[in-house]
Scaffold this motif. Sequence first.
Motif, PDB file in Angstrom:
ATOM      1  N   GLU A 120       2.113   9.507  -5.659  1.00 58.76           N
ATOM      2  CA  GLU A 120       2.576  10.781  -5.611  1.00 58.76           C
ATOM      3  C   GLU A 120       3.729  11.091  -6.742  1.00 58.76           C
ATOM      4  OE1 GLU A 120       5.035  12.749  -1.772  1.00 58.76           O
ATOM      5  OE2 GLU A 120       5.481  10.773  -2.187  1.00 58.76           O
ATOM      6  N   SER A 121       4.255  10.240  -7.243  1.00 59.36           N
ATOM      7  CA  SER A 121       5.217  10.343  -8.457  1.00 59.36           C
ATOM      8  C   SER A 121       4.488  10.588  -9.798  1.00 59.36           C
ATOM      9  CB  SER A 121       6.210   9.346  -8.329  1.00 59.36           C
ATOM     10  OG  SER A 121       6.882   9.095  -7.391  1.00 59.36           O
ATOM     11  N   ASP A 122       3.104  10.354  -9.676  1.00 58.07           N
ATOM     12  CA  ASP A 122       2.403  10.378 -10.983  1.00 58.07           C
ATOM     13  C   ASP A 122       2.516   9.154 -11.676  1.00 58.07           C
ATOM     14  OD1 ASP A 122       0.609  12.441 -10.352  1.00 58.07           O
ATOM     15  OD2 ASP A 122       2.101  13.944 -11.150  1.00 58.07           O
ATOM     16  N   TYR A 123       2.896   8.229 -11.526  1.00 57.56           N
ATOM     17  CA  TYR A 123       3.206   7.028 -12.238  1.00 57.56           C
ATOM     18  C   TYR A 123       1.964   6.434 -12.537  1.00 57.56           C
ATOM     19  CZ  TYR A 123       8.134   7.531 -11.306  1.00 57.56           C
ATOM     20  OH  TYR A 123       9.480   7.682 -11.272  1.00 57.56           O
ATOM     21  N   LEU A 148       1.076   4.355  -2.814  1.00 50.97           N
ATOM     22  CA  LEU A 148       0.859   5.603  -2.619  1.00 50.97           C
ATOM     23  C   LEU A 148       2.011   6.346  -3.092  1.00 50.97           C
ATOM     24  CD1 LEU A 148      -0.609   5.491   1.118  1.00 50.97           C
ATOM     25  CD2 LEU A 148      -1.813   6.233  -1.198  1.00 50.97           C
ATOM     26  N   SER A 149       3.368   5.875  -2.939  1.00 46.03           N
ATOM     27  CA  SER A 149       4.484   6.485  -3.420  1.00 46.03           C
ATOM     28  C   SER A 149       4.460   6.713  -5.005  1.00 46.03           C
ATOM     29  CB  SER A 149       5.632   5.849  -2.995  1.00 46.03           C
ATOM     30  OG  SER A 149       6.003   4.664  -3.630  1.00 46.03           O
ATOM     31  N   ASP A 150       3.808   5.647  -5.693  1.00 46.62           N
ATOM     32  CA  ASP A 150       3.687   5.601  -7.300  1.00 46.62           C
ATOM     33  C   ASP A 150       2.739   6.722  -7.442  1.00 46.62           C
ATOM     34  OD1 ASP A 150       5.439   3.594  -7.660  1.00 46.62           O
ATOM     35  OD2 ASP A 150       4.010   2.095  -8.111  1.00 46.62           O
ATOM     36  N   GLN A 157       0.619  -1.067  -0.044  1.00 50.48           N
ATOM     37  CA  GLN A 157      -0.025  -0.112  -0.021  1.00 50.48           C
ATOM     38  C   GLN A 157       0.937   1.263  -0.068  1.00 50.48           C
ATOM     39  OE1 GLN A 157      -2.882  -0.365   3.349  1.00 50.48           O
ATOM     40  NE2 GLN A 157      -3.646  -2.142   2.553  1.00 50.48           N
ATOM     41  N   VAL A 158       1.927   1.084   0.742  1.00 50.05           N
ATOM     42  CA  VAL A 158       2.734   2.356   0.595  1.00 50.05           C
ATOM     43  C   VAL A 158       3.555   2.575  -0.690  1.00 50.05           C
ATOM     44  CG1 VAL A 158       5.057   3.431   1.699  1.00 50.05           C
ATOM     45  CG2 VAL A 158       3.465   2.333   3.400  1.00 50.05           C
ATOM     46  N   LEU A 159       3.903   1.495  -1.071  1.00 50.99           N
ATOM     47  CA  LEU A 159       4.296   1.535  -2.447  1.00 50.99           C
ATOM     48  C   LEU A 159       3.548   2.150  -3.487  1.00 50.99           C
ATOM     49  CD1 LEU A 159       6.961   0.549  -4.197  1.00 50.99           C
ATOM     50  CD2 LEU A 159       5.521  -1.475  -4.734  1.00 50.99           C
TER      51      LEU A 159
END
Length: 99
Positions: A34-37, A30-32, A26-28
């Motif tokens: 945040e990076s607009d991937y 959310l980081s994607d 889930q954190v992974l």
Amino acid sequence: MGWNLFFWLVICFPTNIALLASNFYQVLILSDLESDYINPFEASSRINYFILPEFIGQGVLCALCLLTGHWLMFLLNVPVTCYHAMLAFCVLLSFSGRC
């Protein structure tokens, strides 16, 4: 002694590892996001897939701690389990317009 070893190595340890892996995923995601991937709809659908199994796993782990007499672990898990139950019932009731 034998039941404690079985309880921790066969039931609790794999359940904790599965919950930890779910949180890492889930954190992974959310980081994607945040990076607009990925877009927000795709991120929320991927995260929502793991919510119900996480709630069930937490409840089962708390119940097993209660049934096997691990009082400290049970008392540490009760607040999280109650919060998960409140969220699950609120979502179920929100479909009927009562939450």
